[in-house]
Design an enzyme around this catalytic site. Sequence first.
Site, PDB file in Angstrom:
ATOM      1  NE  ARG A 133      -8.088  -6.557 -20.370  1.00 29.66           N
ATOM      2  CZ  ARG A 133      -8.319  -5.464 -21.084  1.00 29.66           C
ATOM      3  NH1 ARG A 133      -7.505  -4.427 -20.990  1.00 29.66           N
ATOM      4  NH2 ARG A 133      -9.351  -5.385 -21.896  1.00 29.66           N
ATOM      5  N   PRO A 190       0.815  -1.224   0.000  1.00 32.80           N
ATOM      6  CG  PRO A 190      -0.087  -1.099   2.134  1.00 32.80           C
ATOM      7  CD  PRO A 190       0.590  -2.040   1.200  1.00 32.80           C
ATOM      8  CD  GLU A 229       2.233  -4.427  10.838  1.00 37.09           C
ATOM      9  OE1 GLU A 229       2.406  -3.255  10.454  1.00 37.09           O
ATOM     10  OE2 GLU A 229       1.109  -4.887  11.116  1.00 37.09           O
ATOM     11  CG  ASP A 231      -9.628  -1.573 -22.288  1.00 39.09           C
ATOM     12  OD1 ASP A 231     -10.759  -1.880 -22.699  1.00 39.09           O
ATOM     13  OD2 ASP A 231      -8.693  -2.381 -22.184  1.00 39.09           O
TER      14      ASP A 231
END
Length: 277
Positions: free
Chosen positions: A161, A92, A119, A176
Amino acid sequence: MRLDVVTIFPEYLDPLNVSLVGKARARGRLDVRVHDLREWTYDRHNTVDDTPYGGGPGMVMKTDPWGDALDTVLADGYETGSHAPAIVVPTPSGRPFTQELAVELSERPWLIFTPARYEGIDRRVVDEYATRVPVYEVSIGDYVLAGGEAAVLVVTEAVARLLPGVLGNAESHRDDSFAPGAMAGLLEGPVYTKPPAWRGRDIPDVLLSGHHGKIARWRRDEALRRTTANRPDLIERCAPAGFDKKDREMLSILGWTPDPEGAPYGRFWRRTDAVEE
């Protein structure tokens, strides 16, 4: 492309056997190898974590299992002819994962994923391998998961993809959301299929007109409409020079105009007296 994943939950990666990714593997377009990190532990409990230096809650993944695992994967890859490896660290605290980054990763021949738990991984592991190969620290969103395996699935799906021969129609990803080119920084508008009427709802007449120019313009306008409604931050980052006259007219209707004070940066801002919210 070769793709290696080192994880303490190999079964989490089973979805890589289905859908487009599974078909790409079956056709030999994608070589996926999943490794159990615990194979590189040397105590009877197969320990992969320990308490953090400096105190605090949670556990930190140890250096030795990760170092030995990555050394083995890299050595095996070189022996079997793989080249130009890059390590992808789902975290993150990493760089936001975007379509632009997906394109960049799709052009690399070999990716090694290191999904962590607890962690995270001892920082020295990332710093060590960054001196050997490119390392991408990647975040799939502003939230925290129990582990990085879900992020591996997300990144793999987005990257795979884009590989030649994976999609049935090579042009499928051209329009897209976020696609490089005309759709960069925009969301794709709504799409429709048969029947033309359903539960009292008709598809837009323009899609039945057969007029390709008008259809293209409608799709562009709908992309602008959806982007301003759902992701105004994308419009704020767009350069006015990237929009043609018709785009500007639609943006004006939607309540946007170039920001004179932001001219050096090419930013848009949203008017308070917008015609349409």
